[in-house]
Design an enzyme around this catalytic site. Sequence first.
Site, PDB file in Angstrom:
ATOM      1  N   GLU A   7       0.842  -1.197   0.000  1.00  0.00           N
ATOM      2  CA  GLU A   7       0.000   0.000   0.000  1.00  0.00           C
ATOM      3  C   GLU A   7       0.877   1.246   0.000  1.00  0.00           C
ATOM      4  OE1 GLU A   7      -3.147   2.077   3.175  1.00  0.00           O
ATOM      5  OE2 GLU A   7      -2.479   0.004   3.424  1.00  0.00           O
ATOM      6  N   GLU A  22      -3.272  11.026   3.217  1.00  0.00           N
ATOM      7  CA  GLU A  22      -4.262  10.789   4.270  1.00  0.00           C
ATOM      8  C   GLU A  22      -4.376  12.086   5.036  1.00  0.00           C
ATOM      9  OE1 GLU A  22      -4.757   6.593   5.802  1.00  0.00           O
ATOM     10  OE2 GLU A  22      -2.612   6.977   6.005  1.00  0.00           O
TER      11      GLU A  22
END
Length: 452
Positions: free
Chosen positions: A230, A235
């Site tokens: 990932e 974020e």
Amino acid sequence: MFSKFALTGSLLAGAVNAQGVGTQQTETHPQMTWQSCTSPSSCTTNQGEVVIDSNWRWVHDKDGYVNCYTGNTWNTTLCPDDKTCAANCVLDGADYSSTYGITTSGNALSLQFVTQSSGKNIGSRTYLMESSTKYHLFDLIGNEFAFDVDLSKLPCGLNGALYFVTMDADGGMAKYSTNTAGAEYGTGYCDSQCPRDLKFINGQGNVEGWTPSTNDANAGVGGLGSCCSEMDVWEANSMDMAYTPHPCETAAQHSCNADECGGTYSSSRYAGDCDPDGCDWNPFRMGNKDFYGSGDTVDTSQKFTVVTQFHGSGSSLTEISQYYIQGGTKIQQPNSTWPTLTGYNSITDDFCKAQKVEFNDTDVFSEKGGLAQMGAGMADGMVLVMSLWDDHYANMLWLDSTYPVDADASSPGKQRGTCATTSGVPADVESSDASATVIYSNIKFGPIGATY
């Protein structure tokens, strides 16, 4: 990220992932354009589309309307075990706007946090498609990925996350014969937390060993997890942001069993073959407390551009850097202010090792292969994920507050933002910030230096 989980949220009654396809709702993917660039003045527009993850969809018996899963509990008649559940249940099409609060306009994707229709939907996770039946695979090494984001309406506790994972382009159809829904219906999710809240994994149910959540009325944890590498490009909320690579020893999508999965869902966080923590760059955590936020250098009250560069060639990844553009001004990432980290303003293996020592964190990143192993995953192509979620495990405090909450905030790396340690409780944000929205737009991709 420190405590990521698959974005099930509070879903509509019966929402779950399954592997066959129903006929009650037509599946029509929202259209979204994006650009491939060879130079800032030479970009080609691509006609893309997005699909919602299958974990959000209504799943029912293949011959009617009976839910296979309601609240956070399986229908034991239809789903007595993993294989029988896959045979009995189908997932249906999605009403993107009315049910899930997902809309597109030109090159923009808007995700609404809470959407009320016949039920209540919380958050969403979407994927960029190459065609109606295949996810688009991005070859990141040697290239840069740029996008605009408006997260001015995202408060403490929410996460507008844009990231890449090594999902199969077809959603797992070729690997798993019982998966006949595929990418068209958003199947095949995986990430570095080896999520165990997925209702179906590898073409079978995740019924056996399922434990309903104690604080999420629509989620639970099963006996299987779905793992893969990932790359968290972004974020963030209006308070804080981070970008973070998470390598796995096996980069491609693969399943795991129970607590051997590690990650957020398991009793031993580091038991699996993936790095659940990653090597994060959060400007606030790096000591630059006035760089990002409303009215700061990167002013989150206004839209801005994020450009992430993946330095290297072939399968060799040597550095990940990020800069920003706002109001026509290029804003470079500042160097860390911590004494042992002042020479760094990007992610390299040397930085990651030094950061783990400075912050007294377990260096799972290096143990799992660091940037070399991250590059191995990128070389096979990665799927773009665009999402909005809240955190039933750690209230997003790992992103925007002091974490762990009992840590000395003055200790290196423990304060990640200014949000209160009591903030981010899902029941609170789902009530007070139901109208929160994130907008991703103007995606550009090409060789380093080609987008801006």
